[in-house]
Motif scaffolding. Structure first.
Motif, PDB file in Angstrom:
ATOM      1  N   ASP A  22       0.993  -1.311   0.082  1.00 41.37           N
ATOM      2  CA  ASP A  22       0.092   0.120   0.014  1.00 41.37           C
ATOM      3  C   ASP A  22       0.935   1.172   0.107  1.00 41.37           C
ATOM      4  O   ASP A  22       0.056   2.372   0.108  1.00 41.37           O
ATOM      5  CB  ASP A  22      -1.061   0.120   1.226  1.00 41.37           C
ATOM      6  CG  ASP A  22      -2.482  -0.544   0.660  1.00 41.37           C
ATOM      7  OD1 ASP A  22      -2.441  -0.747  -0.406  1.00 41.37           O
ATOM      8  OD2 ASP A  22      -3.001  -0.865   1.586  1.00 41.37           O
ATOM      9  N   GLY A  24       2.597   2.313  -2.503  1.00 43.11           N
ATOM     10  CA  GLY A  24       2.342   3.050  -3.694  1.00 43.11           C
ATOM     11  C   GLY A  24       3.348   2.582  -4.812  1.00 43.11           C
ATOM     12  O   GLY A  24       3.286   3.036  -5.848  1.00 43.11           O
ATOM     13  N   LYS A  25       3.654   1.372  -4.657  1.00 46.22           N
ATOM     14  CA  LYS A  25       4.678   0.616  -5.701  1.00 46.22           C
ATOM     15  C   LYS A  25       3.961   0.471  -7.007  1.00 46.22           C
ATOM     16  O   LYS A  25       4.399   0.795  -8.074  1.00 46.22           O
ATOM     17  CB  LYS A  25       5.004  -0.947  -5.206  1.00 46.22           C
ATOM     18  CG  LYS A  25       6.197  -1.476  -5.880  1.00 46.22           C
ATOM     19  CD  LYS A  25       6.561  -2.725  -5.355  1.00 46.22           C
ATOM     20  CE  LYS A  25       5.338  -3.686  -5.446  1.00 46.22           C
ATOM     21  NZ  LYS A  25       5.458  -4.880  -4.983  1.00 46.22           N
ATOM     22  N   THR A  26       2.720  -0.103  -7.031  1.00 50.47           N
ATOM     23  CA  THR A  26       1.789  -0.195  -8.140  1.00 50.47           C
ATOM     24  C   THR A  26       1.635   1.171  -8.993  1.00 50.47           C
ATOM     25  O   THR A  26       1.998   1.237 -10.033  1.00 50.47           O
ATOM     26  CB  THR A  26       0.681  -1.044  -8.117  1.00 50.47           C
ATOM     27  OG1 THR A  26       0.707  -2.171  -6.993  1.00 50.47           O
ATOM     28  CG2 THR A  26       0.064  -1.359  -9.282  1.00 50.47           C
ATOM     29  N   THR A  27       1.140   2.245  -7.966  1.00 54.17           N
ATOM     30  CA  THR A  27       0.858   3.310  -8.659  1.00 54.17           C
ATOM     31  C   THR A  27       2.523   3.923  -9.441  1.00 54.17           C
ATOM     32  O   THR A  27       2.177   4.533 -10.429  1.00 54.17           O
ATOM     33  CB  THR A  27       0.467   4.397  -7.496  1.00 54.17           C
ATOM     34  OG1 THR A  27      -0.610   3.675  -6.923  1.00 54.17           O
ATOM     35  CG2 THR A  27      -0.160   5.710  -8.207  1.00 54.17           C
ATOM     36  N   ARG A  46      -3.916  -0.264 -12.101  1.00 55.67           N
ATOM     37  CA  ARG A  46      -4.677  -0.602 -10.665  1.00 55.67           C
ATOM     38  C   ARG A  46      -6.176  -1.089 -10.984  1.00 55.67           C
ATOM     39  O   ARG A  46      -6.638  -1.968 -10.184  1.00 55.67           O
ATOM     40  CB  ARG A  46      -4.805   0.694 -10.053  1.00 55.67           C
ATOM     41  CG  ARG A  46      -3.762   1.036  -9.435  1.00 55.67           C
ATOM     42  CD  ARG A  46      -3.804   2.175  -8.437  1.00 55.67           C
ATOM     43  NE  ARG A  46      -4.964   1.453  -7.549  1.00 55.67           N
ATOM     44  CZ  ARG A  46      -4.716   0.942  -6.601  1.00 55.67           C
ATOM     45  NH1 ARG A  46      -3.620   0.233  -6.356  1.00 55.67           N
ATOM     46  NH2 ARG A  46      -5.580   0.300  -5.709  1.00 55.67           N
ATOM     47  N   LYS A  49      -6.365  -4.699 -10.986  1.00 51.60           N
ATOM     48  CA  LYS A  49      -5.607  -5.303 -10.027  1.00 51.60           C
ATOM     49  C   LYS A  49      -6.810  -5.452  -9.036  1.00 51.60           C
ATOM     50  O   LYS A  49      -6.545  -6.623  -8.070  1.00 51.60           O
ATOM     51  CB  LYS A  49      -4.537  -4.217  -9.373  1.00 51.60           C
ATOM     52  CG  LYS A  49      -3.618  -4.777  -8.460  1.00 51.60           C
ATOM     53  CD  LYS A  49      -2.515  -4.030  -8.194  1.00 51.60           C
ATOM     54  CE  LYS A  49      -2.135  -3.894  -6.943  1.00 51.60           C
ATOM     55  NZ  LYS A  49      -1.847  -2.638  -6.165  1.00 51.60           N
ATOM     56  N   LYS A  52      -5.859  -6.018  -3.201  1.00 55.09           N
ATOM     57  CA  LYS A  52      -5.177  -7.157  -3.199  1.00 55.09           C
ATOM     58  C   LYS A  52      -4.515  -7.830  -2.035  1.00 55.09           C
ATOM     59  O   LYS A  52      -4.249  -9.017  -2.157  1.00 55.09           O
ATOM     60  CB  LYS A  52      -3.943  -6.718  -4.081  1.00 55.09           C
ATOM     61  CG  LYS A  52      -3.299  -5.617  -3.380  1.00 55.09           C
ATOM     62  CD  LYS A  52      -2.227  -5.133  -4.160  1.00 55.09           C
ATOM     63  CE  LYS A  52      -1.608  -3.954  -3.524  1.00 55.09           C
ATOM     64  NZ  LYS A  52      -2.265  -2.980  -2.812  1.00 55.09           N
ATOM     65  N   ASN A 141       6.471   8.848  -0.514  1.00 55.16           N
ATOM     66  CA  ASN A 141       5.375   9.056  -1.611  1.00 55.16           C
ATOM     67  C   ASN A 141       4.094   9.565  -0.888  1.00 55.16           C
ATOM     68  O   ASN A 141       4.327   9.620   0.620  1.00 55.16           O
ATOM     69  CB  ASN A 141       5.011   7.471  -2.094  1.00 55.16           C
ATOM     70  CG  ASN A 141       3.866   7.622  -3.138  1.00 55.16           C
ATOM     71  OD1 ASN A 141       3.777   8.749  -3.767  1.00 55.16           O
ATOM     72  ND2 ASN A 141       3.206   6.686  -3.088  1.00 55.16           N
ATOM     73  N   ASP A 144       0.979  14.246  -1.334  1.00 51.14           N
ATOM     74  CA  ASP A 144      -0.197  15.032  -1.202  1.00 51.14           C
ATOM     75  C   ASP A 144      -1.229  14.866  -0.162  1.00 51.14           C
ATOM     76  O   ASP A 144      -2.375  15.704   0.138  1.00 51.14           O
ATOM     77  CB  ASP A 144      -0.881  14.573  -2.468  1.00 51.14           C
ATOM     78  CG  ASP A 144      -1.276  13.175  -2.564  1.00 51.14           C
ATOM     79  OD1 ASP A 144      -0.321  12.547  -2.586  1.00 51.14           O
ATOM     80  OD2 ASP A 144      -2.474  12.695  -2.760  1.00 51.14           O
TER      81      ASP A 144
END
Ligand code: G4P
Length: 531
Positions: A22, A24-27, A46, A49, A52, A141, A144
């Motif tokens: 969670d 943010g690796k995939t993002t 995503r 995905k 997961k 990451n 924001d």
């Protein structure tokens, strides 16, 4: 020297992304695809995905064979380099696979959630990188979102991971006000604005200075003053950036960004391709016991198998062995020596993977990952080469902690069960231990519960065998060396043989294990070094 080989090798950037689930690796991976032009809108990866974390979700994801989990490596061009991203499953029960994959990387990106800091899984994976001296870039990451203070995060990296940090860029504003990063080497501000589609498209960027009124307007005078103070503090107290220290794993350059909004993402990728090393010489064990360097360009083709996966594609139903090329050019139908088996084999039908789709490959270079059909000849860790005479370093192995018996519910399915078990244990997630004494049963050993669930699911899904699992009370194990006949078994322990026929004892408790070690002073007990 082959100039084409040297040029192609210099262009390769082969790396893995490590993080706690969670973070943010995939993002981030997806944004690399976006900025490289491989995809035009983010959301695709995503989207396929799903959520997961649960085992069942992992399994449905597996069926889709999407980018994130099963594609062992993705290759694509980013600006003038060739990117090879090695896939590292995020769930902790897949850590063995991840550890082995990290050995195939020349560099690692460590993704950290700005609100959570260094988490457990990241620490474990970081240790593997440190042991192998793999250079690490840190990507902080989710800037924001409300998060921790950047100086605090830097401090935590230094203290928890015991690595020097160098803030390559510094965030301007945080949470909702996060609007840019200050590039400390170039001494310039990058000010970002979202496009109408948010993070689905590249963010607009403007190069400016900290005195730009837009920045003051966005973050206010107090925050601007704080940022300026932090920057001068870093200049005074921090170390200068030394590339060699980074390449040797002593210092990690730190980048602040938001993978979701794309703020700070492109400058990170640009710095990454500049800093990350192309494939270097690898140290292997020579036959005389001496270490030998395997130069990516000077040494003819060599590679090692770091991953085996069966039935990646239901249309093919076979086992693929993934190799990392360490030296020389790979060409289709190349005939190589298989060092462990001591025989020659032809590497036919090589594949590269993208998004679960196989693409036939005619040539590949050091740093690349090639999948070949494995008709049962490859095992994890095997070295292959043209020249022979050495072996790449053994891959990390794990001390199993969870043990169970698995059998087919329908005895008529025994043959399919045996085939499935052979292929799935070949992938290395679960080990099959055979009885040392006649009359005992086969025992399966793993390091995580989820591995067993996945194995049962796959036996049913891929081999049509419903199975029954009986958990066993053993919680720890040890290999033994010496005259095994002399082994005095404690009441609850059991003697087994591992996949290499090495005797291994399973115990129900650490106490029993320690007791047994004392009782059998004439035998040597040993465990694997845990990363
Ligand atoms: P992982 O592969 O490391 O497990 O993480 P992944 O990229 O799947 O991201 C986990 C969650 O964090 C996702 O939210 C994702 O959108 C969010 N995320 C990633 N990067 C950022 C970022 O820079 N800022 C913010 N605010 N969020 C980020 P989710 O709710 O699980 O999924 P979704 O519904 O957003 O798709």
């Amino acid at each position: 020297m082959n100039p084409d080989l040297a040029k192609q090798t210099a262009k390769r950037r082969t790396f893995a992304i490590i993080s706690h689930p969670d973070a943010g690796k995939t993002t981030l991976t997806e944004k690399l695809l976006l900025y490289s032009g491989m995809i035009h809108t983010a959301g695709m990866v995503r989207g396929s995905k799903g959520r997961k974390m649960a085992a069942s979700d992992w399994m449905s994801m597996e069926q889709e064979r999407g980018i994130s989990i099963t594609a062992s490596a993705m290759q694509f061009a980013y600006k003038d380099v060739v990117i090879n991203i090695l896939d590292t499953p995020g769930h902790q029960d897949f850590s063995e696979d991840t550890y082995r994959t990290i050995t195939a990387a020349d560099c690692v990106i460590m993704v950290i959630d700005a609100a959570k800091g260094v988490e457990k899984q990241t620490r474990k994976l970081f240790e593997v990188c440190r042991q192998r001296r793999i250079p690490i870039l840190t990507f902080i990451n989710k800037m924001d979102m409300p998060g921790r203070d950047p100086l605090d995060l830097m401090d935590e990296l230094e203290n928890l991971l015991q690595i020097h940090t160098f803030a390559y860029n510094w965030p301007i504003g945080a949470g909702r006000d996060f609007c840019g990063v200050y590039d400390r080497l170039e001494k310039k501000c990058l000010f970002f604005t979202k496009t109408a589609t948010g993070g689905a498209e590249k963010a607009d960027v403007e190069v400016t200075t900290l005195d730009d009124p837009k920045i003051l307007e966005k973050i206010g005078p107090a925050e601007l003053e704080k940022t300026k103070e932090e920057l001068s503090l870093l200049d005074v107290a921090g170390n200068a950036f030394n590339v060699q220290d980074f390449l040797e794993g002593h210092v990690t350059p730190v980048f602040f960004a938001s993978a979701l909004t794309n703020f700070g993402v492109e400058p990170f990728f640009d710095a990454f391709i500049h800093l990350a090393p192309p494939p270097q010489a690898r140290i292997a064990d020579g036959l005389t016991g001496k270490e030998v360097p395997i130069d990516p360009i000077e040494t003819p083709f060599s590679a090692y198998i770091f991953k085996i996966q069966s039935n990646m594609d239901k249309r093919h139903r076979d086992s693929l062995a993934f190799m990392r090329i360490c030296s020389g050019k790979f060409e289709r139908d190349l005939i190589v020596k298989h060092h462990r088996l001591g025989k020659e084999i032809r590497l036919s039908r090589p594949h590269s993977m993208f998004s679960g789709e196989r693409t036939t490959l005619d040539e590949a270079y050091p740093g690349d990952v090639v999948g070949v059909i494995n008709p049962g000849v490859f095992a994890i860790g095997d070295t292959i080469s043209i020249k022979g005479g050495f072996n790449f370093k053994p891959l990390p192995r794990f001390q199993p902690e969870i043990f169970a018996k698995i059998s087919p519910k329908d005895v008529g399915k025994r043959k399919a069960f045996d085939k499935g078990v052979k292929q799935l244990t070949g992938e290395g997630a679960i080990q099959m231990l055979r009885p040392y004494h006649e009359g005992d049963d086969v025992i399966y050993a793993g390091v995580g519960q989820l591995q067993f669930e996945v194995m049962q699911y796959r036996l049913q899904d891929e081999y049509g065998v419903e199975t029954q699992l009986t958990s066993l009370p053993y919680t720890c194990s040890s290999w033994i060396e010496g005259d095994v006949k002399l082994f005095q078994k404690s009441y609850n322990s059991i003697l087994m043989k591992d996949a290499n026929d090495k005797p291994m004892v399973l115990f129900v408790s650490q106490w029993e294990k320690q007791y047994s070690i004392k009782q059998n002073a004439n035998l040597k007990f040993f465990d694997l070094d845990q990363p």
